[in-house]
Structures are given as C-alpha cells and as structure tokens.
Design a protein around this motif. Structure first.
Motif, PDB file in Angstrom:
ATOM      1  N   ALA A  34     116.003  -2.428 125.221  1.00  0.00           N
ATOM      2  CA  ALA A  34     114.822  -1.617 125.460  1.00  0.00           C
ATOM      3  C   ALA A  34     115.196  -0.214 125.927  1.00  0.00           C
ATOM      4  CB  ALA A  34     113.917  -2.286 126.486  1.00  0.00           C
ATOM      5  N   ARG A  35     116.378  -0.037 126.457  1.00  0.00           N
ATOM      6  CA  ARG A  35     116.844   1.279 126.916  1.00  0.00           C
ATOM      7  C   ARG A  35     117.928   1.858 126.002  1.00  0.00           C
ATOM      8  NH1 ARG A  35     112.725   0.952 129.676  1.00  0.00           N
ATOM      9  NH2 ARG A  35     112.665   0.997 131.902  1.00  0.00           N
ATOM     10  N   ALA A  36     118.258   1.168 124.909  1.00  0.00           N
ATOM     11  CA  ALA A  36     119.348   1.588 124.028  1.00  0.00           C
ATOM     12  C   ALA A  36     119.113   2.958 123.422  1.00  0.00           C
ATOM     13  CB  ALA A  36     119.571   0.552 122.932  1.00  0.00           C
ATOM     14  N   ALA A  53     111.964   2.440 119.528  1.00  0.00           N
ATOM     15  CA  ALA A  53     111.750   1.182 120.263  1.00  0.00           C
ATOM     16  C   ALA A  53     111.774   1.430 121.763  1.00  0.00           C
ATOM     17  CB  ALA A  53     112.813   0.158 119.867  1.00  0.00           C
ATOM     18  N   THR A  54     112.681   2.281 122.222  1.00  0.00           N
ATOM     19  CA  THR A  54     112.770   2.580 123.653  1.00  0.00           C
ATOM     20  C   THR A  54     111.519   3.311 124.123  1.00  0.00           C
ATOM     21  OG1 THR A  54     115.184   2.661 123.558  1.00  0.00           O
ATOM     22  CG2 THR A  54     114.131   3.772 125.423  1.00  0.00           C
ATOM     23  N   LEU A  55     111.065   4.276 123.353  1.00  0.00           N
ATOM     24  CA  LEU A  55     109.843   4.992 123.727  1.00  0.00           C
ATOM     25  C   LEU A  55     108.661   4.041 123.788  1.00  0.00           C
ATOM     26  CD1 LEU A  55     108.339   7.565 124.434  1.00  0.00           C
ATOM     27  CD2 LEU A  55     108.060   7.980 121.986  1.00  0.00           C
ATOM     28  N   ARG A  56     108.538   3.195 122.798  1.00  0.00           N
ATOM     29  CA  ARG A  56     107.437   2.227 122.789  1.00  0.00           C
ATOM     30  C   ARG A  56     107.498   1.342 124.036  1.00  0.00           C
ATOM     31  NH1 ARG A  56     108.646  -0.413 118.687  1.00  0.00           N
ATOM     32  NH2 ARG A  56     108.029   1.182 117.233  1.00  0.00           N
ATOM     33  N   HIS A  57     108.699   0.882 124.379  1.00  0.00           N
ATOM     34  CA  HIS A  57     108.857   0.025 125.560  1.00  0.00           C
ATOM     35  C   HIS A  57     108.443   0.784 126.830  1.00  0.00           C
ATOM     36  CE1 HIS A  57     110.543  -3.007 128.215  1.00  0.00           C
ATOM     37  NE2 HIS A  57     111.118  -2.020 128.862  1.00  0.00           N
ATOM     38  N   MET A  58     108.865   2.037 126.940  1.00  0.00           N
ATOM     39  CA  MET A  58     108.537   2.819 128.131  1.00  0.00           C
ATOM     40  C   MET A  58     107.029   3.081 128.222  1.00  0.00           C
ATOM     41  SD  MET A  58     111.811   5.383 127.994  1.00  0.00           S
ATOM     42  CE  MET A  58     111.569   6.267 129.520  1.00  0.00           C
ATOM     43  N   VAL A  59     106.422   3.431 127.113  1.00  0.00           N
ATOM     44  CA  VAL A  59     104.987   3.720 127.105  1.00  0.00           C
ATOM     45  C   VAL A  59     104.180   2.460 127.427  1.00  0.00           C
ATOM     46  CG1 VAL A  59     103.074   4.377 125.580  1.00  0.00           C
ATOM     47  CG2 VAL A  59     105.184   5.726 125.599  1.00  0.00           C
ATOM     48  N   ASP A  60     104.658   1.313 126.979  1.00  0.00           N
ATOM     49  CA  ASP A  60     103.955   0.050 127.222  1.00  0.00           C
ATOM     50  C   ASP A  60     104.221  -0.537 128.608  1.00  0.00           C
ATOM     51  OD1 ASP A  60     102.881   0.201 124.696  1.00  0.00           O
ATOM     52  OD2 ASP A  60     104.291  -1.218 123.799  1.00  0.00           O
ATOM     53  N   ASP A  61     105.183  -0.011 129.337  1.00  0.00           N
ATOM     54  CA  ASP A  61     105.550  -0.518 130.658  1.00  0.00           C
ATOM     55  C   ASP A  61     104.470  -0.140 131.673  1.00  0.00           C
ATOM     56  OD1 ASP A  61     106.718  -1.254 133.071  1.00  0.00           O
ATOM     57  OD2 ASP A  61     108.369   0.198 132.939  1.00  0.00           O
ATOM     58  N   LYS A  62     103.642  -1.123 132.025  1.00  0.00           N
ATOM     59  CA  LYS A  62     102.518  -0.884 132.949  1.00  0.00           C
ATOM     60  C   LYS A  62     102.985  -0.415 134.326  1.00  0.00           C
ATOM     61  CE  LYS A  62      99.241  -2.560 130.193  1.00  0.00           C
ATOM     62  NZ  LYS A  62      99.001  -1.661 129.104  1.00  0.00           N
ATOM     63  N   SER A  63     104.180  -0.851 134.748  1.00  0.00           N
ATOM     64  CA  SER A  63     104.689  -0.471 136.066  1.00  0.00           C
ATOM     65  C   SER A  63     105.318   0.922 136.056  1.00  0.00           C
ATOM     66  CB  SER A  63     105.729  -1.481 136.548  1.00  0.00           C
ATOM     67  OG  SER A  63     106.920  -1.363 135.794  1.00  0.00           O
ATOM     68  N   ARG A  64     105.588   1.442 134.870  1.00  0.00           N
ATOM     69  CA  ARG A  64     106.245   2.741 134.715  1.00  0.00           C
ATOM     70  C   ARG A  64     107.534   2.826 135.533  1.00  0.00           C
ATOM     71  NH1 ARG A  64     100.758   4.261 134.878  1.00  0.00           N
ATOM     72  NH2 ARG A  64     100.887   5.064 136.977  1.00  0.00           N
TER      73      ARG A  64
END
Length: 148
Positions: A34-36, A53-64
C-alpha cells in the motif's frame, strides 16, 4: 503569456492524472504494498500502477494515518503524498492542513537532497506540484481555520 499556457497545460495534466487514478483496478494489497508507490519515481507502467494504488489507499484511509508519517524525498518526487493532500484538503483538520502546508513548503529542499537520483524535469514537476498544493492548503487554512 507562454508561461501561463505552460502552467495551465501542466495543471490540466495533473488533473487528468489524478482523475485517472480512480479508474485503475489495482488492489491495495498488504500494507507494505500500500506504500510501495511512495518510492517509485520513474514513469514505467509498474511504477505508475504502484503510485495509483498507494494514492487510492491513502485517500481511502479514514484515519489518515499517512498524514503523521515522515515523508521521504522519494514521496515528494512520486507526487503521491501531495496528491493525497490535494484530494483530501476539504476533509482534513486544521492541524492536518498545517502539516500538509509545511510538507509542501519543504518539498523543494527535500527534492534537492536527492542529487542525481532525479532528473531536473522530475524535480521541476514535483516542485511545481508542491507549490500548487501549498497554495491550495493555505487557501483552505485561511478559509476555515482560526488564526492563532
């Protein structure tokens, strides 16, 4: 006038890239993957897919949680963190906005520390993105955060 046209074209490219990020069907996978994209700075298909994929994971991370992670020069060069701040700015707390603004302001120094690992064009594009994101975050701070 030529500078303005070049800047507009660059901004349109940035918008087009950010809009296309949602169209890619790559899974976020394990946390390490997710951070690759943060360290992937070339324009190969694999690297682009990792950044998306990393951007999508970060944007979807509710806890930020990514906001509180220390950025690397590669993270600035990849543009992923800056795009994440740009995408989430309306949802960020005032403290998160200020942290993002500080990151955007220090990106150029961080990018310059990479020496020859980046081309001058990569440094220039990343610095332009950092400037743009910094202005957007400052506008958001001015709009809704009380001055201390």
């Amino acid at each position: 006038m030529r500078y303005a046209a070049t800047r507009i074209a660059a901004n349109l490219h940035v918008v087009a890239v950010s809009l296309s990020l949602g169209a890619c069907a790559i899974g976020a996978g394990p946390e390490i993957e997710a951070r690759a994209g943060l360290g992937c700075v070339d324009d190969s298909v694999e690297c682009i897919n990792r950044r998306q994929a990393t951007l999508r994971h970060m944007v979807d991370d509710k806890s930020r949680s990514w906001v509180h992670e220390a950025p690397t020069p590669e993270a600035y060069a990849s543009g992923v963190r800056l795009f994440a701040y740009k995408t989430k700015k309306k949802e960020l707390s005032c403290d998160e906005l200020k942290r993002g603004k500080l990151e955007a302001d220090t990106a150029r120094t961080s990018l310059n520390s990479m020496g020859t690992r980046l081309t001058p064009a990569q440094v220039s594009r990343s610095a332009m993105l950092a400037g743009e994101v910094g202005r957007e975050l400052q506008n958001e701070i001015n709009r809704r955060c009380k001055k201390a």
